[in-house]
Write a protein that holds these residues in place. Structure first.
Motif, PDB file in Angstrom:
ATOM      1  N   SER A 144     -12.172   5.028   3.266  1.00 57.87           N
ATOM      2  CA  SER A 144     -11.251   3.004   3.782  1.00 57.87           C
ATOM      3  C   SER A 144     -11.527   2.926   2.440  1.00 57.87           C
ATOM      4  O   SER A 144     -10.788   2.290   1.309  1.00 57.87           O
ATOM      5  CB  SER A 144     -11.645   1.989   4.327  1.00 57.87           C
ATOM      6  OG  SER A 144     -11.444   3.013   5.447  1.00 57.87           O
ATOM      7  N   TYR A 145     -13.229   2.544   1.488  1.00 56.93           N
ATOM      8  CA  TYR A 145     -13.271   1.880   0.465  1.00 56.93           C
ATOM      9  C   TYR A 145     -12.741   2.394  -0.848  1.00 56.93           C
ATOM     10  O   TYR A 145     -11.889   2.144  -1.992  1.00 56.93           O
ATOM     11  CB  TYR A 145     -14.850   2.130   0.231  1.00 56.93           C
ATOM     12  CG  TYR A 145     -15.282   0.544   0.400  1.00 56.93           C
ATOM     13  CD1 TYR A 145     -14.546  -0.378   0.695  1.00 56.93           C
ATOM     14  CD2 TYR A 145     -16.020   0.786   0.969  1.00 56.93           C
ATOM     15  CE1 TYR A 145     -15.344  -1.598   0.494  1.00 56.93           C
ATOM     16  CE2 TYR A 145     -16.707  -0.720   1.953  1.00 56.93           C
ATOM     17  CZ  TYR A 145     -16.216  -1.606   1.586  1.00 56.93           C
ATOM     18  OH  TYR A 145     -17.240  -3.008   2.329  1.00 56.93           O
ATOM     19  N   ARG A 203     -10.158   5.315  -0.667  1.00 54.36           N
ATOM     20  CA  ARG A 203      -9.077   5.441  -1.006  1.00 54.36           C
ATOM     21  C   ARG A 203      -8.572   4.144  -1.832  1.00 54.36           C
ATOM     22  O   ARG A 203      -7.254   3.655  -2.336  1.00 54.36           O
ATOM     23  CB  ARG A 203      -8.094   4.649   0.602  1.00 54.36           C
ATOM     24  CG  ARG A 203      -6.810   4.957   0.809  1.00 54.36           C
ATOM     25  CD  ARG A 203      -6.461   6.117   2.179  1.00 54.36           C
ATOM     26  NE  ARG A 203      -4.981   4.886   2.082  1.00 54.36           N
ATOM     27  CZ  ARG A 203      -4.669   4.028   3.114  1.00 54.36           C
ATOM     28  NH1 ARG A 203      -5.696   3.571   2.985  1.00 54.36           N
ATOM     29  NH2 ARG A 203      -3.719   3.715   2.770  1.00 54.36           N
ATOM     30  N   LEU A 204      -8.901   2.237  -1.413  1.00 52.63           N
ATOM     31  CA  LEU A 204      -8.552   1.130  -1.961  1.00 52.63           C
ATOM     32  C   LEU A 204      -8.844   1.604  -3.539  1.00 52.63           C
ATOM     33  O   LEU A 204      -8.364   1.096  -4.261  1.00 52.63           O
ATOM     34  CB  LEU A 204      -9.375   0.334  -0.683  1.00 52.63           C
ATOM     35  CG  LEU A 204      -8.693  -0.922  -1.113  1.00 52.63           C
ATOM     36  CD1 LEU A 204      -7.578  -0.985   0.428  1.00 52.63           C
ATOM     37  CD2 LEU A 204     -10.023  -1.832  -0.025  1.00 52.63           C
ATOM     38  N   MET A 219      -6.308   3.697  -5.065  1.00 58.88           N
ATOM     39  CA  MET A 219      -5.233   2.235  -4.982  1.00 58.88           C
ATOM     40  C   MET A 219      -4.864   1.508  -5.737  1.00 58.88           C
ATOM     41  O   MET A 219      -4.242   1.510  -6.799  1.00 58.88           O
ATOM     42  CB  MET A 219      -4.661   1.887  -3.918  1.00 58.88           C
ATOM     43  CG  MET A 219      -4.199   2.698  -2.750  1.00 58.88           C
ATOM     44  SD  MET A 219      -3.833   2.242  -0.840  1.00 58.88           S
ATOM     45  CE  MET A 219      -2.896   1.085  -1.317  1.00 58.88           C
ATOM     46  N   GLU A 220      -6.064   0.427  -6.125  1.00 59.36           N
ATOM     47  CA  GLU A 220      -5.983  -0.740  -7.094  1.00 59.36           C
ATOM     48  C   GLU A 220      -6.379   0.154  -8.249  1.00 59.36           C
ATOM     49  O   GLU A 220      -5.361  -0.296  -9.336  1.00 59.36           O
ATOM     50  CB  GLU A 220      -7.646  -1.121  -6.401  1.00 59.36           C
ATOM     51  CG  GLU A 220      -7.167  -2.478  -7.054  1.00 59.36           C
ATOM     52  CD  GLU A 220      -8.285  -3.682  -7.173  1.00 59.36           C
ATOM     53  OE1 GLU A 220      -9.266  -2.947  -6.108  1.00 59.36           O
ATOM     54  OE2 GLU A 220      -8.202  -4.852  -7.539  1.00 59.36           O
TER      55      GLU A 220
END
Lengths: 267, 342
Positions: free
Chosen positions: A10-11, A13-14, A17-18
């Motif tokens: 999750s981290y 992926r984030l 994205m960021e």
């Protein structure tokens, strides 16, 4: 373990994205990491040329390969965390991290790795371009490639622990720029970034062996260049494991002392 | 009460050490050698307990120690004295099981990642709090319905208005279905409709999950709608712990007596009964010292031609303002704490 995998995913992926939102600033950041080793490469190659082709056992080609490898390893292991914590603590972002049932370092590690993966898209072609431009020839052995992988991971983690721990100094003072600067200068000499450690006087080499910085940059580079004997490899991995443990303990110790002092102002 | 306390504070204290420096070059040079510090008592031996399922309002002016207390209870700050347990944990030990069961919502703080859609921050929380997929889905659906989040979830946080962001912040803070909620100014900066919405939501959540809620707010409407019990803190001391309705008895030294007269009366005549606050068409509002209420109403009825008379507590806002406008000396505090525990 499975839970950690999900968290990291999750981290990660984030982070992708960021960072995708800031492509331009990302490229500007990368530029610094490319130009610095390139500068040293050009200088040392010129010196080698004028000395009749080699300096202290490093040929023109060796310098080219060395600095391209330094560029890549340095890119893989660098962190920006020491600059970030003062800001985080000041604006209260750290409070949000502290409320989560997970050590805040996981967020930072996965973020860092996410950034590195994303930027490989730029770094790999640049490395290839530099190799072509300087006509660098490099014949790695299979075992040096195999040894490089764990050495790089250990270098990354031990450097991360050390610098994350140093970032925690922000709990005691918000003026950590001077400390960061001193750290950068020290690592410039003792990590092999400025020049291969073999070219330094004996006492610098001894100091570099004792301190952690060599094991975070020069050692994986030397493995990649095939300049490490199997015995030296084992000793080096041992040194890396030692610094990994020391860095971990240092990080935990200063983190625990730090959060006791944390005032959570403005948060 | 036979319920076990979820939150228990025992003489909890926090002293901040702040460095002080006088203005001027000489002073700043002196401070290199000798740093002057000053201790600020933010929270001073506060004791109270909250039972499961209670919604308790935490009132006090800025700097009273409310936020410091909430930060200690949520594990952000280490106290300098006393002790506290929440759900049986000492908060500042930051036990992961504890952190998974509580939440702290701060009005001006955000955990939503600025540049990415809200739902992705939710996903991250799902992983971090290890929420099983079906439960996560159910909670997201429920929160989406209660807070009307459907149009917001796919938008990046930076594109949300303050009210929209606050709703998403609250949802993000509740995904793991905490059983203890610390809400610090959850409605700050929101318009009246949104405030009402959030209030309704807190009530619903409290009823559905019998969660324990400790909240601070500057809006008395929040407190009146949500909390039966309030704690009043001022200068780090707990001044009051009890029913919201009892606050006026305890603190307002006046009552409002409203009389309607058949014949009217002159100002000077009325002034002998109390301070005239308003007067129109035969209706008069008098401010009467609490202790004199009975005798004043007796005299009013006996001496004037009264057609109607009511005695009321002043509005809660006025009571609170009255409490905070008085700076209690440190000596008063232990006594008032003793008062409320009796």
């Amino acid at each position: 373990m499975l839970a950690f995998y999900a968290i990291y995913k999750s981290y990660f992926r984030l982070a992708l994205m960021e960072q995708f939102q800031y492509r331009v600033s990302m490229l500007i950041w990368l530029l610094g990491g490319i130009i610095e080793p390139l500068m040293y490469l050009v200088v040392w190659r010129t010196v080698a040329q004028q000395q009749g082709g080699a300096v202290g056992g490093y040929t023109e080609n060796d310098f080219a390969v060395y600095y391209i490898a330094v560029m890549m390893v340095s890119h893989a292991t660098f962190t920006w965390i020491m600059w970030e914590y003062v800001y985080r603590i000041r604006i209260g972002l750290f409070s949000v991290m502290l409320l989560k049932p997970i050590h805040p370092i996981h967020n930072d590690i996965s973020y860092n790795v996410g950034y590195k993966f994303l930027t490989l898209v730029v770094m790999v072609p640049i490395a290839a371009l530099l190799a072509w431009f300087f006509d660098a020839s490099w014949q790695p052995t299979l075992w040096s490639l195999a040894a490089f992988v764990p050495a790089l991971i250990l270098a990354f983690l031990s450097r991360f622990y050390l610098e994350w721990g140093m970032a925690m100094v922000a709990f005691w003072t918000t003026r950590i720029d001077a400390m960061n600067q001193a750290y950068i200068v020290t690592t410039l000499f003792l990590s092999g970034k400025l020049a291969p450690l073999e070219l330094f006087p004996q006492f610098v080499q001894v100091t570099a062996n004792i301190l952690p910085f060599r094991w975070m940059l020069a050692f994986p580079v030397e493995i990649l260049l095939g300049r490490v004997t199997p015995i030296e490899l084992l000793i080096g991995i041992g040194a890396q494991l030692f610094w990994l443990l020391a860095g971990y303990l240092f990080m935990q110790l200063i983190y625990r002392a730090g959060i006791k002092r944390y005032a959570a102002f403005g948060a | 009460m036979n319920q076990k306390p979820v939150i228990q504070l025992d003489e909890l204290s926090k002293v901040y050490t702040v460095s002080e420096r006088e203005a001027g070059l000489l002073a700043s040079m002196r401070s290199i050698v000798k740093r002057k510090t000053r201790d600020v008592q933010a929270v001073d031996r506060i004791s109270f307990s909250v039972s499961e399922g209670e919604i308790v309002g935490f009132l006090g002016p800025n700097g009273a120690g409310k936020t410091t207390t909430l930060k200690m209870l949520s594990g952000l700050l280490h106290p300098t004295g006393g002790s506290a347990t929440v759900l049986g944990y000492r908060p500042w030990e930051r036990n992961r099981d504890y952190l998974r069961r509580m939440t702290l919502v701060m009005g001006q703080r955000n955990q939503l990642v600025w540049d990415i859609p809200v739902i992705d921050t939710f996903e991250l929380n799902r992983a971090v709090y290890r929420i099983p997929e079906p439960e996560y889905q159910r909670t997201v659906d429920e929160l989406t319905e209660l807070l009307d989040l459907a149009p917001l979830l796919r938008k990046p946080t930076r594109n949300l208005s303050l009210g929209e962001r606050m709703k998403c912040e609250i949802a993000a803070a509740l995904l793991h279905r905490p059983s203890v909620l610390f809400l610090d100014e959850p409605t700050i900066g929101l318009d009246v409709t949104m405030q009402r919405r959030i209030r309704q939501f807190i009530t619903d959540y409290n009823q559905r999950s019998s969660a324990t809620v400790l909240l601070t707010s500057h809006y008395m409407a929040d407190v009146e709608a949500l909390c039966q019990r309030v704690l009043v803190i001022h200068h780090g001391n707990l001044l009051y712990d009890g029913q919201l309705s009892g606050l006026a008895d305890r603190f307002a030294p006046f009552k409002t007596v409203e009389v309607e007269l058949h014949n009217g009366a002159g100002d000077r005549q009325l002034a002998q009964y109390g301070e005239v606050m308003a007067q129109s068409e035969g209706r008069i509002m008098l401010r009467v010292p609490r202790v004199d209420t009975a005798s004043v109403t007796g005299r009013l009825l006996a001496e004037l031609d009264v057609s109607d008379l009511t005695v009321q507590d002043p509005p809660i806002e006025d009571v609170i303002e009255h409490v905070f406008s008085q700076s209690p000396s440190p000596l008063d505090a232990p006594e008032s704490q003793k008062d409320q525990s009796e």
